[in-house]
Design a protein around this motif. Structure first.
Motif, PDB file in Angstrom:
ATOM      1  N   ARG A   1       7.437   4.343  -1.586  1.00  0.00           N
ATOM      2  CA  ARG A   1       8.351   3.421  -0.911  1.00  0.00           C
ATOM      3  C   ARG A   1       9.813   3.797  -1.095  1.00  0.00           C
ATOM      4  O   ARG A   1      10.658   3.446  -0.296  1.00  0.00           O
ATOM      5  CB  ARG A   1       8.091   1.998  -1.421  1.00  0.00           C
ATOM      6  CG  ARG A   1       8.774   0.929  -0.554  1.00  0.00           C
ATOM      7  CD  ARG A   1       8.151  -0.420  -0.760  1.00  0.00           C
ATOM      8  NE  ARG A   1       8.846  -1.456  -0.046  1.00  0.00           N
ATOM      9  CZ  ARG A   1       8.736  -1.687   1.267  1.00  0.00           C
ATOM     10  NH1 ARG A   1       7.948  -0.924   1.987  1.00  0.00           N
ATOM     11  NH2 ARG A   1       9.401  -2.661   1.839  1.00  0.00           N
TER      12      ARG A   1
ATOM     13  N   GLU B   1       0.810  -1.218   0.000  1.00  0.00           N
ATOM     14  CA  GLU B   1       0.000   0.000   0.000  1.00  0.00           C
ATOM     15  C   GLU B   1       0.842   1.267   0.000  1.00  0.00           C
ATOM     16  O   GLU B   1       0.312   2.375   0.018  1.00  0.00           O
ATOM     17  CB  GLU B   1      -0.917   0.007   1.231  1.00  0.00           C
ATOM     18  CG  GLU B   1      -1.897  -1.159   1.289  1.00  0.00           C
ATOM     19  CD  GLU B   1      -2.712  -1.145   2.565  1.00  0.00           C
ATOM     20  OE1 GLU B   1      -2.655  -0.124   3.296  1.00  0.00           O
ATOM     21  OE2 GLU B   1      -3.389  -2.153   2.854  1.00  0.00           O
ATOM     22  N   ASP B   2       2.159   1.106   0.002  1.00  0.00           N
ATOM     23  CA  ASP B   2       3.069   2.253   0.105  1.00  0.00           C
ATOM     24  C   ASP B   2       3.321   2.849  -1.273  1.00  0.00           C
ATOM     25  O   ASP B   2       4.019   2.260  -2.101  1.00  0.00           O
ATOM     26  CB  ASP B   2       4.387   1.795   0.739  1.00  0.00           C
ATOM     27  CG  ASP B   2       5.300   2.965   1.069  1.00  0.00           C
ATOM     28  OD1 ASP B   2       4.979   4.097   0.665  1.00  0.00           O
ATOM     29  OD2 ASP B   2       6.326   2.728   1.727  1.00  0.00           O
ATOM     30  N   MET B   3       2.761   4.032  -1.525  1.00  0.00           N
ATOM     31  CA  MET B   3       2.919   4.678  -2.820  1.00  0.00           C
ATOM     32  C   MET B   3       4.230   5.456  -2.921  1.00  0.00           C
ATOM     33  O   MET B   3       4.589   5.946  -3.993  1.00  0.00           O
ATOM     34  CB  MET B   3       1.737   5.622  -3.073  1.00  0.00           C
ATOM     35  CG  MET B   3       0.402   4.920  -3.183  1.00  0.00           C
ATOM     36  SD  MET B   3      -0.986   6.075  -3.376  1.00  0.00           S
ATOM     37  CE  MET B   3      -0.604   6.786  -4.985  1.00  0.00           C
TER      38      MET B   3
END
Length: 318
Positions: free
Chosen positions: A263, A259-261
């Motif tokens: 990173r 879910e890390d846009m």
């Protein structure tokens, strides 16, 4: 002799943070009080005893203690010599998120072994003895659970505990305290499906209440006041009585990688893109070259076969 602090239910003194809350808040009145009398913490010290003695008999079920991670690290012996700082950062680092050269050397934002993204993996030289640096606790959630159990055992109270540390924030100047460990408390307040002020159901609101409490508690603890613990009163509904061994702790606040846009930092993302583009381009070029070579070879073979057929036809005619 340490003097137990006073935890008023009347309007807060100037040194306290008193926050009137709206109907959608878990509290209508929030009182945050610094806990005095803990003193310098050393390796092997019993934090349950130190905090319990400083709070005295004022501790109640439903209270929340915000405990600075540094005293947890000190009690757990997480101190290393300052000349081993870079080695400690390397050992604590799992993934480099971004790095930048500055006049003071290289600044690195990394994911540490706890899954926390922080500068220098959370290794810190502030509020520790000269010539030493502090690492974060080995397992802040476990440290919080131990405090909950100990205070329940010695004082018969069900309290929540938040282990706090200072973190920077992308796109925002300055730092704020956040929860890196927790026990006996709901760290997230899911408001999805509940109506907003206009009656429309909320679809994305999940409040990080443990981080909000950590930041608010820092208003009375401070960085240089020698007050590593604050007592938070008025959020009883967040305290999970008897659930400290089942709740997920502060790890629930970490965003999953999928879910890390954001990173990677820009430099790392560029390098990954360049490597990926090079590989893709090489493969595409190889495939195109192979196809072109096949076509050229087929045409040349067909022409040669046709020429040979004409030559044989001429010989036969002669």
């Amino acid at each position: 002799m340490n003097t137990a602090p006073s935890f008023p239910s009347a309007p807060a003194k100037p040194e306290q943070a008193s926050i009137p809350a709206g109907d959608s808040s878990p509290a209508r009145r929030l009182v945050i009080t610094p806990v005095r009398g803990i003193g310098e913490v050393r390796a092997g010290d019993d934090l349950v005893e130190l905090i319990g003695r400083a709070c005295g008999r004022e501790l109640r079920s439903g209270d929340i203690l915000a405990v600075t991670s540094k005293i947890v690290s000190k009690a757990e012996g997480r101190t290393v010599p300052a000349d081993r700082r870079e080695e400690a950062v390397e050992q604590e680092t799992v993934r480099v998120v971004a790095s930048r050269e500055t006049g003071n050397g290289t600044t690195r934002i990394v994911e540490n072994r706890l899954g926390i993204v922080a500068a220098s993996a959370g290794v810190d030289a502030s509020n520790t003895a000269e010539g030493t640096v502090l690492l974060l606790p080995l397992d802040p959630d476990a440290s919080a659970r131990a405090l909950c159990r100990g205070l329940k055992r010695d004082f018969g109270v069900d309290v929540g505990v938040i282990i706090t540390d200072t973190l920077g924030r992308p796109w925002r100047q300055g730092q704020t305290d956040a929860a890196i460990g927790a026990a006996g408390i709901s760290v997230l307040l899911d408001l999805r499906g509940q109506p907003d002020g206009s009656g429309r159901p909320m679809s994305a609101t999940v409040s990080a209440v443990a981080d909000e409490i950590a930041a608010a508690a820092d208003l009375v603890k401070g960085k240089a006041a020698g007050l590593p613990v604050a007592l938070v009163r008025g959020l009883d509904t967040l305290v999970t009585v008897g659930g400290m061994d089942k709740d997920p702790g502060a790890r629930a606040l970490l965003r999953p990688a999928a879910e890390d846009m954001f990173r990677q930092g820009s430099t790392e993302a560029y390098e990954d893109g360049r490597r990926s583009g090079t590989k893709t381009g090489y493969n595409a070029g190889y495939d195109d070259g192979h196809a072109a070579g096949y076509e050229d070879g087929y045409a040349a073979g067909y022409a040669a076969a046709a020429s040979e057929a004409r030559r044989r036809a001429r010989i036969s005619a002669d």
